[in-house]
Scaffold this active site. Structure first.
Site, short mmCIF file in Angstrom:
data_model
loop_
_atom_site.label_atom_id
_atom_site.label_comp_id
_atom_site.label_asym_id
_atom_site.label_seq_id
_atom_site.Cartn_x
_atom_site.Cartn_y
_atom_site.Cartn_z
N TYR A 143 6.32 -19.01 1.95
CA TYR A 143 7.03 -18.61 0.66
C TYR A 143 7.09 -20.09 -0.17
O TYR A 143 7.76 -19.99 -1.33
CB TYR A 143 8.44 -18.23 1.20
CG TYR A 143 8.32 -16.58 1.35
CD1 TYR A 143 7.13 -15.96 1.33
CD2 TYR A 143 9.40 -16.10 1.55
CE1 TYR A 143 6.92 -14.55 1.88
CE2 TYR A 143 9.25 -14.66 2.33
CZ TYR A 143 8.04 -13.79 2.30
OH TYR A 143 8.19 -12.52 2.83
N LYS A 193 1.50 -15.50 15.01
CA LYS A 193 -0.18 -14.81 14.89
C LYS A 193 -1.14 -15.97 15.28
O LYS A 193 -1.69 -16.64 14.65
CB LYS A 193 -0.40 -14.45 13.37
CG LYS A 193 -1.34 -13.64 13.42
CD LYS A 193 -1.31 -12.37 13.92
CE LYS A 193 -2.75 -11.71 13.94
NZ LYS A 193 -3.16 -10.21 14.54
N ASP A 225 1.67 -8.49 15.02
CA ASP A 225 1.51 -6.94 14.80
C ASP A 225 1.88 -6.23 16.02
O ASP A 225 2.37 -5.02 15.96
CB ASP A 225 -0.09 -6.89 14.82
CG ASP A 225 -0.93 -7.76 15.51
OD1 ASP A 225 -0.35 -8.57 16.12
OD2 ASP A 225 -2.15 -7.60 15.67
N ASP A 249 10.89 -11.97 7.44
CA ASP A 249 11.42 -11.03 6.21
C ASP A 249 10.94 -9.49 6.58
O ASP A 249 11.63 -8.63 6.41
CB ASP A 249 10.46 -11.66 4.90
CG ASP A 249 11.12 -10.94 3.61
OD1 ASP A 249 12.06 -10.18 3.69
OD2 ASP A 249 10.52 -11.10 2.61
N ASP A 253 13.90 -6.36 8.42
CA ASP A 253 14.10 -5.05 7.59
C ASP A 253 13.54 -4.08 8.58
O ASP A 253 14.54 -3.10 8.72
CB ASP A 253 13.07 -5.21 6.23
CG ASP A 253 14.05 -5.49 5.14
OD1 ASP A 253 15.20 -6.08 5.57
OD2 ASP A 253 13.52 -5.24 4.01
#
Ligand code: NAD
Length: 369
Positions: A143, A193, A225, A249, A253
């Site tokens: 980001y 990852k 994943d 992020d 959620d």
């Protein structure tokens, strides 16, 4: 030790104006009960700051937040300000506060209250007993990485972002996560990852190194994943999860929604700045995870519990007042157990009440504990 605890109160927009007074009243009640001296100072932020001062984060608000020991924030934004230029939108205030306060760690607990199990879309046996915490890196990663942009390319365009982490950035978020795990069930899962992304290979290596200082915490690694899958398959396996900005992020959620009730979920954002006179306590910003809910603003319908629980996190993480924090959580639990619900979480057989009454009932429980 300086006993005064200075809290900057930033209600913001929409239901922020209704839920923050409830959380402040709860803190005041707790202060009275335990003889704690809280000092509150309020300022405008977000859309109402744009209306009043022309910018979402006025200098005075920023100064107040920087001088305070902790910040209690409601929510910002609403349809009124949606057409504005991105640079002066209400949400910019949040980025400004995080940056200026150096808040690099975002803590989001997902706890399922047994009486709320029917609010989740998942089966009761999968979610009952969930009590996990996502620790998300907040100021680095893709980001913020450079270079970034969209440029002309081979007759079309090319969009690009950079996923970058330094040893220092990984180390400091890992330490926050290990510290949090140490205060809980002592189990940390680091998400990356590393099979595809070199930057997260470094992430895995550094987290493993930091683990040497926390031998009492069990560390495991998981690919992102797989984590997304495990969160809906068997969320009870997790205690604390630590991960990068973008993965966090998304996963925070997902984890939050396991519980099914947005109005119940608090959050904390911490930096590395200690509070004057309390070296073990970190400055932080505390806010519910939901937005300003313009659809129900001003109707005494908003659920104040996420904000009240954010105040409980403040007591624990910024002021080291674990007992007071637990008392607020217990009071919330008891009110829910008595069947009281704001409209967003009301179900058959429960008693529907408004924002103010919910706040009052939590305070009554605190007094009775
Ligand atoms: P939202 O979280 O405000 O609302 C989503 C839905 O959940 C709405 O139906 C709302 O009524 C309900 N809801 C949210 N909080 C509730 C509560 N405490 N009690 C009862 N119901 C609640 O998300 P949105 O509608 O996408 O966004 C509205 C505005 O809030 C936008 O301007 C957005 O940019 C802003 N926003 C701000 C923050 C923040 O300040 N941290 C976060 C998300 C969205």
């Amino acid at each position: 030790m300086n006993n005064e605890m200075h809290i900057a109160v930033l209600p913001g927009d929409g239901i922020g104006q209704e839920i923050i007074p409830q959380a402040v009243a709860v803190l005041e009640a707790m202060g009275k009960k335990l003889g704690l001296a809280f000092g509150f100072e309020q300022a405008v932020v977000g859309g109402c700051a744009i209306d009043q001062e022309g910018v979402p984060l006025p200098d005075e608000t920023l100064r107040l937040a920087m001088d305070a020991d902790a910040v209690l924030l409601g929510a910002v934004g609403g349809p009124k300000w949606e057409g504005l230029d991105y640079a002066i939108r209400p949400e910019r205030a949040l980025l400004g506060l995080r940056e200026k306060l150096g808040l690099f760690a975002n803590l989001r607990p997902a706890v399922l209250y047994p009486m709320m199990a029917d609010a989740s879309t998942l089966k009761r046996e999968v979610i009952e007993g969930i009590d996990l915490m996502v620790v998300r890196e907040l100021t680095g990663g893709i980001y913020f990485g450079q270079p970034r942009g969209v440029e002309a390319f081979e007759g079309g365009e090319r969009g690009f972002n950079t996923l970058v982490y330094t040893t220092k950035e990984i180390e400091r978020i890992a330490r926050v996560a290990f510290d949090v795990a140490r205060k809980r069930r002592k189990k940390l899962t680091s998400i990356d990852k590393a099979n595809v992304l070199e930057s997260t290979e470094l992430w895995r290596r550094v987290v493993t190194q930091v683990h040497q200082d926390y031998p009492d915490v069990a560390l495991s690694h998981m690919y992102v994943d797989n984590c997304a899958m495990q969160l809906v398959r068997n969320p009870k396996q997790f205690d604390v999860i630590v991960t990068t900005n973008m993965f966090g992020d998304i996963l925070s959620d997902e984890a939050a929604m396991l519980t099914g009730s947005i109005g119940l979920l608090p959050s904390a954002s911490l930096g590395s700045q200690a509070i004057a006179g309390r070296p073990e306590c970190l400055k932080g910003m505390y806010e519910p995870i939901h937005g300003s809910a313009p659809d129900i603003a001003g109707k005494d319908m908003a659920n104040p519990l996420a904000t009240i629980l954010s105040a409980a996190m403040m007591l624990k993480y910024s002021f080291g007042l674990n007992e007071a924090s637990t008392q607020i959580e217990t009071a919330v639990f008891k009110v829910l157990a008595q069947g009281f619900r704001t409209p967003d979480i009301a179900a058959e057989g429960t008693k529907q009440i408004g924002t103010e009454e919910m706040g009052r009932r939590v305070i009554d429980q605190i007094k009775a504990l």
